[in-house]
Design an enzyme around this catalytic site. Structure first.
Site, short mmCIF file in Angstrom:
data_model
loop_
_atom_site.label_atom_id
_atom_site.label_comp_id
_atom_site.label_asym_id
_atom_site.label_seq_id
_atom_site.Cartn_x
_atom_site.Cartn_y
_atom_site.Cartn_z
N HIS A 72 0.83 -1.21 0.00
CA HIS A 72 0.00 0.00 0.00
C HIS A 72 0.87 1.26 0.00
CE1 HIS A 72 -3.64 2.39 1.09
NE2 HIS A 72 -2.73 3.18 1.66
N GLU A 73 1.79 1.34 0.93
CA GLU A 73 2.63 2.54 1.05
C GLU A 73 3.56 2.71 -0.14
OE1 GLU A 73 2.16 4.86 3.21
OE2 GLU A 73 0.61 3.71 4.25
N HIS B 269 1.88 4.77 -2.80
CA HIS B 269 2.01 6.21 -2.54
C HIS B 269 3.43 6.67 -2.86
CE1 HIS B 269 -1.88 6.33 -0.77
NE2 HIS B 269 -1.55 5.72 0.36
#
Length: 350
Positions: free
Chosen positions: A21-22, A25
């Site tokens: 997920h990170e 980003h």
């Protein structure tokens, strides 16, 4: 020993989901030219950190969560560290900011699809047809007239297309009332049944039983794996949105939700069922993380996207200081909610 093993598996599953997920980003922040202070796995005190270029990569003490800290998220930090304005999140175009926020959840969806395909390719997928393959003699379903081979078309007016739909709609149906189950008989005839589940107690826990069995046939091969992946992915998304809908309408209560402690318990059960089940759990949780983060609630990625949409509608940026304060307030509220959910998880263990 099993407690330690389950804890390690739990940390690995959440760690991978958060990392993926990170990284979504992070990679789009780097592409857009946003200054990234830190890319961290875990929360709390820092255990290890190494700075490469402008970014510090770290592992923190609490193995739940993680973050990608970008310039523009904390305005005071930016001033102290004298970050050029063109390197902040706010300096980037709406489209660039959208991609940075969206690809965290998107990466979770990609991970889930890859895991589901891997499971189907190695261990086999399932047909997922919403068909009753067995009816317990003397059960409420048996007494109502439901038969083995009946294909479920709808439950209480909700269309059923997969075995997941069938299981979910039976789970959220009112156990104190007769629920309408519409089936397609093997002879092609459609029949409606009204069935009230039987209340039973197992190890002191109250549950409700219909007395039906849903066993799926195994499928193998590359093409079948693709079919299963597509159908299962859509099914998990559908389950997630239905669950969120029931949560807002009161069909699902707050005390029925699970946090980290509840997930740990599920990890223990899944590990007993084999590696494929653990991979499926990871895929399911990854979709959950992605969908929840896209909700238009401040502090979530969807909240950031909401402010980008507001900016486009009003024709000018939202005050960065005001936006950050709103995100901070909602983050505190979400942390409070997490404490309540975790407390309920602990109570269920005893």
């Amino acid at each position: 020993m099993s407690i330690i093993i389950n804890l390690i598996i739990f940390v690995l599953i959440l760690g991978i989901i958060v990392l993926v997920h990170e990284f979504g980003h992070f990679i789009f922040a780097k592409i857009a030219g946003v200054y990234v202070y830190e890319f961290a796995i875990g929360m709390g005190p820092k255990l290890f950190g190494k700075k490469i270029g402008e970014t510090e990569y770290s592992i923190r003490a609490i193995p739940i969560g993680g973050f990608c800290q970008m310039a523009g998220e904390d305005l005071d930090d930016d001033k102290d560290k004298k970050i050029p304005k063109n390197k902040t999140l706010q300096a980037k175009s709406a489209w660039q900011r959208f991609l940075i926020m969206f690809f965290g959840p998107c990466n979770n969806f990609i991970l889930a699809v890859l895991l589901l395909f891997l499971i189907a390719l190695i261990w086999g997928g399932t047909t997922m047809d919403p068909v009753f393959t067995s009816i317990e003699k003397g059960s409420v379903a048996y007494k109502a007239g439901i038969e083995k081979g009946d294909k479920v078309l709808s439950i209480n007016g909700h269309k059923v297309t997969t075995s997941d739909d069938l299981t979910l709609y039976l789970a959220v149906a009112n156990p104190k009332e007769k629920n309408e189950i519409k089936v397609l008989k093997e002879n092609g005839k459609e029949v409606n049944y009204k069935v009230k589940p039987e209340k039973i107690k197992v190890k002191g826990e109250t549950s409700y039983k219909y007395g039906v069995g849903i066993k799926q046939e195994k499928t193998h091969g590359f093409i079948e794996a693709l079919k299963y992946t597509g159908r299962k992915t859509v099914s998990i998304f559908k389950q997630m949105f239905i669950t969120i809908g029931y949560l807002f309408t009161g069909g699902i209560k707050l005390n029925q939700l699970s946090g980290p402690v509840g997930i740990y318990s599920i990890v223990g059960e899944s590990s007993k069922a084999g590696f494929a089940n653990l991979l499926y759990l990871m895929a399911f949780l990854s979709v959950n993380v992605g969908v929840i983060n896209l909700l238009p609630i401040p502090a979530f990625d969807g909240g950031h996207i909401l402010f980008i949409i507001i900016e486009k509608i009003k024709g000018s940026p939202v005050n960065p200081d005001l936006e950050n304060k709103i995100h901070a307030i909602f983050l505190m509220l979400l942390m409070g909610l997490m404490v309540i959910i975790t407390f309920n998880d602990i109570l269920r263990l005893f």
